[in-house]
Write a protein that holds these residues in place. Structure first.
Motif, PDB file in Angstrom:
ATOM      1  N   VAL A 140       0.784  -1.040  -0.043  1.00 48.47           N
ATOM      2  CA  VAL A 140       0.019  -0.112  -0.037  1.00 48.47           C
ATOM      3  C   VAL A 140       0.884   1.352   0.020  1.00 48.47           C
ATOM      4  CG1 VAL A 140      -1.996  -1.082   1.135  1.00 48.47           C
ATOM      5  CG2 VAL A 140      -0.144  -0.127   2.263  1.00 48.47           C
ATOM      6  N   ASP A 141       0.186   2.161  -0.194  1.00 47.46           N
ATOM      7  CA  ASP A 141       0.729   3.611  -0.214  1.00 47.46           C
ATOM      8  C   ASP A 141       1.327   3.940   1.392  1.00 47.46           C
ATOM      9  OD1 ASP A 141       0.423   6.531  -1.689  1.00 47.46           O
ATOM     10  OD2 ASP A 141       0.151   6.806   0.786  1.00 47.46           O
ATOM     11  N   PRO A 142       2.507   4.831   1.359  1.00 49.11           N
ATOM     12  CA  PRO A 142       3.003   4.847   2.759  1.00 49.11           C
ATOM     13  C   PRO A 142       1.928   5.484   3.869  1.00 49.11           C
ATOM     14  CG  PRO A 142       4.578   5.701   0.951  1.00 49.11           C
ATOM     15  CD  PRO A 142       3.238   5.221   0.325  1.00 49.11           C
ATOM     16  N   ALA A 143       0.904   6.474   3.466  1.00 52.30           N
ATOM     17  CA  ALA A 143       0.130   6.881   4.195  1.00 52.30           C
ATOM     18  C   ALA A 143      -1.034   5.646   4.696  1.00 52.30           C
ATOM     19  CB  ALA A 143      -0.891   8.073   3.363  1.00 52.30           C
ATOM     20  N   VAL A 144      -1.130   4.738   3.914  1.00 52.16           N
ATOM     21  CA  VAL A 144      -2.041   3.714   4.394  1.00 52.16           C
ATOM     22  C   VAL A 144      -1.322   2.791   5.129  1.00 52.16           C
ATOM     23  CG1 VAL A 144      -3.356   1.674   3.646  1.00 52.16           C
ATOM     24  CG2 VAL A 144      -3.632   3.833   2.344  1.00 52.16           C
ATOM     25  N   GLU A 145      -0.122   2.680   4.955  1.00 53.69           N
ATOM     26  CA  GLU A 145       0.807   1.832   5.916  1.00 53.69           C
ATOM     27  C   GLU A 145       1.051   2.590   7.270  1.00 53.69           C
ATOM     28  OE1 GLU A 145       2.484  -1.302   6.897  1.00 53.69           O
ATOM     29  OE2 GLU A 145       2.000  -1.296   4.898  1.00 53.69           O
ATOM     30  N   ALA A 146       1.083   3.754   7.233  1.00 53.38           N
ATOM     31  CA  ALA A 146       0.966   4.398   8.503  1.00 53.38           C
ATOM     32  C   ALA A 146      -0.444   4.368   9.490  1.00 53.38           C
ATOM     33  CB  ALA A 146       1.246   5.832   8.400  1.00 53.38           C
ATOM     34  N   ALA A 147      -1.383   4.302   8.714  1.00 52.66           N
ATOM     35  CA  ALA A 147      -2.747   4.146   9.295  1.00 52.66           C
ATOM     36  C   ALA A 147      -2.717   2.468   9.656  1.00 52.66           C
ATOM     37  CB  ALA A 147      -4.103   4.369   8.509  1.00 52.66           C
ATOM     38  N   ARG A 148      -2.490   1.632   8.942  1.00 54.88           N
ATOM     39  CA  ARG A 148      -2.319   0.117   9.221  1.00 54.88           C
ATOM     40  C   ARG A 148      -1.501   0.043  10.762  1.00 54.88           C
ATOM     41  NH1 ARG A 148      -0.217  -3.396   4.613  1.00 54.88           N
ATOM     42  NH2 ARG A 148      -2.383  -3.196   3.745  1.00 54.88           N
ATOM     43  N   LEU A 149      -0.524   0.673  10.723  1.00 54.33           N
ATOM     44  CA  LEU A 149       0.639   0.529  11.851  1.00 54.33           C
ATOM     45  C   LEU A 149      -0.433   1.026  13.127  1.00 54.33           C
ATOM     46  CD1 LEU A 149       2.953  -0.262  13.417  1.00 54.33           C
ATOM     47  CD2 LEU A 149       4.054   2.062  12.751  1.00 54.33           C
ATOM     48  N   GLU A 150      -1.049   2.146  12.914  1.00 54.35           N
ATOM     49  CA  GLU A 150      -1.885   2.522  13.938  1.00 54.35           C
ATOM     50  C   GLU A 150      -2.896   1.442  14.659  1.00 54.35           C
ATOM     51  OE1 GLU A 150      -3.982   6.202  13.068  1.00 54.35           O
ATOM     52  OE2 GLU A 150      -1.964   7.178  12.606  1.00 54.35           O
ATOM     53  N   TYR A 151      -3.564   0.898  13.566  1.00 55.06           N
ATOM     54  CA  TYR A 151      -4.753  -0.278  13.894  1.00 55.06           C
ATOM     55  C   TYR A 151      -4.174  -1.417  14.448  1.00 55.06           C
ATOM     56  CZ  TYR A 151      -8.559   2.663  12.083  1.00 55.06           C
ATOM     57  OH  TYR A 151      -9.448   3.713  11.886  1.00 55.06           O
ATOM     58  N   ARG A 152      -2.751  -1.539  13.966  1.00 55.16           N
ATOM     59  CA  ARG A 152      -2.079  -2.955  14.601  1.00 55.16           C
ATOM     60  C   ARG A 152      -1.931  -2.570  16.197  1.00 55.16           C
ATOM     61  NH1 ARG A 152       0.354  -6.906  11.682  1.00 55.16           N
ATOM     62  NH2 ARG A 152       1.951  -7.067  13.188  1.00 55.16           N
ATOM     63  N   ARG A 153      -1.730  -1.385  16.318  1.00 58.68           N
ATOM     64  CA  ARG A 153      -1.359  -1.221  17.767  1.00 58.68           C
ATOM     65  C   ARG A 153      -2.708  -1.121  18.405  1.00 58.68           C
ATOM     66  NH1 ARG A 153       2.553   4.253  16.344  1.00 58.68           N
ATOM     67  NH2 ARG A 153       4.491   3.120  16.133  1.00 58.68           N
ATOM     68  N   ALA A 154      -3.807  -0.559  18.008  1.00 60.07           N
ATOM     69  CA  ALA A 154      -5.177  -0.449  18.490  1.00 60.07           C
ATOM     70  C   ALA A 154      -5.347  -2.047  18.755  1.00 60.07           C
ATOM     71  CB  ALA A 154      -6.142   0.085  17.648  1.00 60.07           C
ATOM     72  N   TYR A 155      -5.078  -3.278  17.961  1.00 57.24           N
ATOM     73  CA  TYR A 155      -5.462  -4.465  18.130  1.00 57.24           C
ATOM     74  C   TYR A 155      -4.578  -4.943  19.145  1.00 57.24           C
ATOM     75  CZ  TYR A 155      -8.573  -5.289  14.058  1.00 57.24           C
ATOM     76  OH  TYR A 155      -9.567  -5.088  13.051  1.00 57.24           O
TER      77      TYR A 155
END
Length: 287
Positions: A140-155
């Motif tokens: 994915v785009d870096p902006a999406v990858e950054a959001a993905r990392l946030e959600y991994r932390r939330a999980y």
């Protein structure tokens, strides 16, 4: 004259018409932005991020391509917003599954909560494989990858609460809760990489074609009931295997105080040295 002018100013400031116009305009803008996000989400669910172009989103939302940039400065921000919309739904579902249930019997409360979480996460992913692949694993785009990392932390925070409670209740051994939770998130995501992959050789055999949600899904399922049964059986197998792995992460078999040095051809932590992880009773695997 001065008094009249003051009254004119006062009357203009109290006129509710400009406020009504502003409110209507804001509502219209919010509705158009929501329509664009709905369009992006639909494209994401059906074709992954590569299907979410500005042109495709504009066409699906019935607006001009240029108007998309009135709400999102660039494609990256549009993709990230679409990711968050979809990821919020999945995260909320897992959080709800992790909630304590008064019906859970003592001694099995942690296993039950983890079971519900894994079951919810994996089954939703395998029923919407294209969307799950996009959210979890698609490049994915870096902006999406950054959001993905946030959600991994939330999980991770969600699972950390379950592990913390399990330790506090004496159902799990003392451990680094944050590290265990991160391991759970990684284990679940990695275990689903194969089943979700669009390149998986077993995608057809596992019923992926009827597992994905989308237009015409129920009709396809009606036409191929045997494939639906196969898909359900595959989900059951995957969910049970992931849950056993997750329980092994937070409650592993006892290890010796010190492990012998690794020798060529064998790992000091192999099952031949320590024995297999005790199986979870079938009645307890999946709530």
């Amino acid at each position: 004259m001065v008094q009249f002018f003051a009254e004119e100013v006062r009357d203009d400031s109290e006129d509710p018409v400009p406020y009504r116009q502003t409110t209507a305009r804001v509502a219209a803008q919010e509705a158009k932005r929501a329509a664009l996000l709905d369009a992006a989400h639909a494209l994401l669910a059906s074709g992954g991020f590569r299907a979410v172009s500005v042109k495709a989103v504009a066409a699906r939302a019935a607006v001009s391509t240029g108007s998309v940039y009135s709400y999102f400065p660039d494609k990256s921000s549009l993709l990230a917003a679409a990711f968050r919309i979809a990821a919020d739904v999945e995260l909320d579902a897992v959080r709800e599954a992790c909630r304590p249930d008064p019906a859970d019997e003592p001694g099995w409360r942690t296993a039950r909560r983890l079971g519900r979480a894994v079951d919810t996460f994996a089954r939703r992913a395998m029923r919407g494989r294209t969307l799950a692949w996009a959210l979890l694993l698609e490049p994915v785009d870096p902006a999406v990858e950054a959001a993905r990392l946030e959600y991994r932390r939330a999980y991770g925070a969600t699972f950390a609460q379950v592990v913390h409670d399990g330790v506090a209740q004496g159902e799990l051994p003392a451990q680094d809760v944050a590290l265990s939770a991160a391991a759970l998130v990684g284990a679940i995501g990695e275990a689903l990489a194969g089943p979700l992959s669009p390149l998986g050789a077993d995608a057809g055999a596992s019923g992926a074609a009827v597992a994905d949600a989308g237009p015409g899904g129920p009709a396809v399922a009606d036409a191929h009931p045997d494939r639906v049964v196969a898909a359900d059986a595959e989900r059951d197998r995957v969910v049970a295997a992931i849950l056993r792995c997750c329980l092994g992460v937070v409650s592993p078999p006892a290890l010796p105080a010190s492990l012998p040095p690794a020798t060529h051809g064998a790992s000091p932590t192999s099952t031949s040295r320590l024995g297999p992880t005790p199986p979870v009773p079938a009645s307890k695997e999946i709530p």
